[in-house]
Scaffold this active site. Structure first.
Site, mmCIF file in Angstrom:
data_model
loop_
_atom_site.group_PDB
_atom_site.id
_atom_site.type_symbol
_atom_site.label_atom_id
_atom_site.label_comp_id
_atom_site.label_asym_id
_atom_site.label_seq_id
_atom_site.Cartn_x
_atom_site.Cartn_y
_atom_site.Cartn_z
ATOM 1 N N GLU A 45 102.648 -23.745 -26.841
ATOM 2 C CA GLU A 45 102.999 -24.016 -28.194
ATOM 3 C C GLU A 45 104.471 -24.003 -28.004
ATOM 4 O O GLU A 45 105.027 -23.175 -27.469
ATOM 5 C CB GLU A 45 102.326 -23.078 -29.295
ATOM 6 N N LYS B 224 97.003 -22.459 -44.519
ATOM 7 C CA LYS B 224 97.544 -21.498 -43.976
ATOM 8 C C LYS B 224 98.056 -20.411 -44.931
ATOM 9 O O LYS B 224 98.412 -20.759 -46.071
ATOM 10 C CB LYS B 224 98.645 -21.728 -42.919
ATOM 11 N N GLU C 71 99.697 -27.992 -42.297
ATOM 12 C CA GLU C 71 98.291 -27.381 -42.829
ATOM 13 C C GLU C 71 98.273 -26.433 -43.949
ATOM 14 O O GLU C 71 98.993 -25.449 -43.913
ATOM 15 C CB GLU C 71 97.942 -26.612 -41.531
ATOM 16 N N GLU D 156 104.005 -21.302 -42.360
ATOM 17 C CA GLU D 156 103.063 -21.794 -41.377
ATOM 18 C C GLU D 156 102.474 -22.973 -41.645
ATOM 19 O O GLU D 156 101.821 -23.803 -41.126
ATOM 20 C CB GLU D 156 101.852 -20.658 -40.952
#
Length: 345
Positions: free
Chosen positions: A268, A321, A318, A326
């Protein structure tokens, strides 16, 4: 005997073919060094179907995908996609998979049943497990059991079993040559390193210069690959970016714990585009562009050489989250529009 003109052409043709072959090889290495992390619909309620996420990767020349847990929707979408896949065993499954029968069942359902037309490359057993947590004791047994199940399925030469760590395991990371695990992390990592070495698997590491800026007051240009010159002198080695420094600190820590021969795959790395002062579209775009160019060139000061296999976090924003920051790590908006002016190949 060949004519003189034909003889003159042969070296030219050979050189041309060699050059074209080298270009193709370099293009392949650069493109295939990049992957993307896909969290799936569990962390968002506005994403396209899994099949469209897979098609998006193929459209943009992304050759690899990391998924955080296997489930039928994504595994079905990956059939015949030709993407190389890194698949995770979630942390809450580790205790159960420390039993061999459970690990064998997990591999059968999630790997072997799809292995004829899904290109699994890695199984990572646990993600950023804290060495002091109750879960830590189950990481290595689960890795061993998953590996045995993979071997029993005849897939041990295709799939490597590892775990994904972060740089918070480092008690010392500056300068990179002094990199060392904290005491608790050392006890946790030494037997894991032995397992990886014995099975020829890399260590997977989540490398985030962004978090060192956010929480450790590191320089933004140093983190974004935009520092005008050397920032850290470490003996004969010079560091112009924090990404290399963090990787080499981790390599130094591995050398101190019987893992000196291990390679690191960056499982990541990313930068958010919203949620704070340094979390801007401009900074994130700069980071992703420079990271992509950097890992394709290959290596760190301590470990120069081949392209660094890297997975960009993440495919989509997203919105479920829990932390605002995030929610903004996506390379693409949920409508599949690319957020930044970047090329993956």
């Amino acid at each position: 005997m060949a004519s003189l003109s034909a003889m003159k052409k042969k070296p030219f043709v050979a050189a041309t073919l060699l050059f074209l072959g080298l270009l193709c090889s370099l293009e392949h290495i650069g493109a295939q060094s990049l992957g993307v992390c896909y969290g799936g619909n569990g962390n968002a309620d506005n994403l396209p179907p899994e099949s469209e996420a897979v098609s998006l990767c193929k459209t943009y020349g992304i050759g690899r995908m990391r998924i955080y847990s296997p489930y039928p929707g994504i595994l079905q979408a990956l059939r015949d996609s030709n993407l190389e896949i890194m698949v995770g065993v979630p942390n809450d499954s580790l205790q159960a998979l420390s039993e061999q029968s459970a690990a064998a069942d997990w591999v059968q359902r999630n790997i072997k049943d799809y292995s004829s037309n899904v290109k699994f490359k890695y199984i990572y057993v646990g993600n950023e497990v804290n060495p002091t947590s109750p879960t830590a004791q189950f990481v290595l047994p689960a890795m061993q059991n998953i590996y045995k199940a993979i071997a029993d399925a005849g897939l041990q030469n295709q799939i490597k079993v590892s775990t994904a760590v972060d740089t918070n395991l480092l008690g010392v990371f500056d300068p990179p040559s002094a990199g060392d695990f904290s005491e608790n992390a050392r006890k946790f990592m030494e037997p894991i390193n032995g397992f990886l070495v014995s099975n020829g698997a890399p260590l997977l590491a989540n490398i985030y210069p962004y978090f060192r800026v956010k929480y450790n007051n590191q320089s933004v240009p140093y983190a974004l690959f935009t520092a005008p010159g050397t920032v850290v002198h470490d003996g004969q080695l010079e560091y112009q970016n924090l990404f290399d420094a963090l990787m080499d600190a981790l390599y130094s820590a591995l050398e101190k714990t019987n893992g000196g021969s291990l390679a690191i795959v960056v499982s990541e790395s990313g930068w958010p585009s919203g949620g704070g002062a340094v979390e801007t579209v401009e900074n994130a775009g700069t980071y992703y562009r420079n990271l992509i160019n950097h890992v394709k060139k290959g290596g760190t000061p301590k470990r120069p050489g081949n392209a660094i296999e890297t997975y960009l976090f993440g495919l989509f924003d997203e919105n479920l989250k829990t932390e605002d920051i995030e929610q903004h790590f996506g390379l693409f908006y949920p409508n599949k529009q690319l957020k930044y002016n970047i090329s993956f190949t």
